[in-house]
Each structure stands twice: as C-alpha cells, then as structure tokens.
Design a protein around this motif. Sequence first.
Motif, PDB file in Angstrom:
ATOM      1  N   ILE A 166      54.627  45.324  34.599  1.00 33.69           N
ATOM      2  CA  ILE A 166      54.210  44.456  35.698  1.00 33.69           C
ATOM      3  C   ILE A 166      55.140  43.258  35.704  1.00 33.69           C
ATOM      4  CG2 ILE A 166      52.340  43.067  36.652  1.00 33.69           C
ATOM      5  CD1 ILE A 166      50.387  45.009  35.303  1.00 33.69           C
ATOM      6  N   PRO A 171      53.538  46.253  39.743  1.00 36.41           N
ATOM      7  CA  PRO A 171      53.874  47.367  38.853  1.00 36.41           C
ATOM      8  C   PRO A 171      55.218  47.981  39.263  1.00 36.41           C
ATOM      9  CG  PRO A 171      51.607  47.552  39.637  1.00 36.41           C
ATOM     10  CD  PRO A 171      52.275  46.504  40.474  1.00 36.41           C
ATOM     11  N   GLU A 213      45.510  48.380  37.018  1.00 34.74           N
ATOM     12  CA  GLU A 213      46.951  48.173  36.865  1.00 34.74           C
ATOM     13  C   GLU A 213      47.549  49.221  35.936  1.00 34.74           C
ATOM     14  OE1 GLU A 213      47.543  43.373  37.462  1.00 34.74           O
ATOM     15  OE2 GLU A 213      46.706  44.105  35.569  1.00 34.74           O
TER      16      GLU A 213
END
Length: 237
Positions: A166, A171, A213
């Motif tokens: 990230i 990302p 994420e």
Amino acid sequence: MRPSGRTPDTLRPVTIETGVTKHAAGSCIIRCGDTHVMCTASLEARVPPFLKGSGLGWVTAEYGMLPAATNTRNRREAQAGKQSGRTQEIQRLIGRALRAGVDRVALGERQITVDCDVLQADGGTRCASITGGWVALRVAINGLMEVGEIKSDPLKDHVAAVSCGIWGGIPVLDLDYAEDSEAGTDANFVMTGGGGMIEIQSSAEGAPFTRDEFGKLLDLAESGIAGLVAAQKAAVG
C-alpha cells in the motif's frame, strides 16, 4: 501516479534469459525492471546427512548481493566473516519456496543448489530470486530427464513470487525501491502457477492494514504471479 508511471496493477517489465553460464546445470538472468538477478542451479550426487538413505532429494538456495548492486557499495559478507541475518532469512525463503514445488521422491537422492546473485537491486530481489530460481531449477531438471537420470518430472508446478504493498494509500503491484521505501504496508507473495499459496510475508510499516486491503493485495498478487509464470513459460517452453 506511481514513480515509475505504472498503473497500480502493472508489473515491471520482466525478461528471463537462460543459458547464461557455461558450467551450471541450469542458469538464467531475470530482469524485473531495474532489479537483475543471476540464478544458477548446481547438481550434487549427495544429500544432507539427515536425508541419507531416505530416497528423498533436496533443493536448497544461497543468496547474495554484489558490492555494486545498490547506489552505495555493499561490503562483501565474506570480508565480514559471516552472513547477515537478512541474507540468511532470504536464502531460507528461496529454498522453502522452491522445495514446495518439487516431488522429492521423483527427484531421487540428489541435491540441487540454486544460487541467486543480485547484480542490480531496485526492490523485490527476493521475489525475483524465487521466480528466476525456479527457471534455473527447471533447466537443470530438464537436463537430468534428457539423459535418463530422472524418469518422471519432479517439478509439480511453477513457483513464482511478487511483492505488493500500500503506497500512498493505494494497493499496488510489484514495488520498486522508491515505493518499497515509503510503503505503508509491504507484502511478498509466493505462489504456484495453479494459484496455491506457498508463503506470504506481510507487515504494516505504519498504520495497520485491514482485511479488505489485504484482499486487494492478494488479488494483485494473483494477477502478478500469472504474468510471471507466463514469463517463465516463455523462457523454458
């Protein structure tokens, strides 16, 4: 915009050139952007003592960076008289990753050592070493099969590795050094060509990352591994 100008889901340009050394049973140079690693595979008609008489083969790895691989000269570890903890950790990872793709019964009681020497580093050297190391291993095993020393192919699947992270809150796939040094989360994914997971290393460098994420990083890794496997196939058929 990423420093390289790539979109978040784009690998660096990848090329793999085989047959780069005369004496190794298998060899290649893998170039992932500005990260270049030479991988060689050497055969030995023996195994570590703990495997003697077991009928099982062994695949292991060694890793190192040439002094001028980075923008400041690295002192050769031989001069210091010992390997750094980072070097030991990376070469154990490479060995574990490659062994996961090998049928050690089919390999027979022999050892293959894959040496990964970083010629130039711009992030992702361990991932490039695993991806290129598999190609060197594939070439070495092809040679054993051609002369009849191995009857069935011990390589169960492709093995490749890619970094994700990230960066700037986004990302992204396949971090170069500029991104890796500033990433809030950094992860390395080692996977098979069929999508099986061998090892995942991930850590938050700043704020903790969420499950969502992580899922996005995994999605990026799967697409990146597919691209790397395609490059492996192009190199060795």
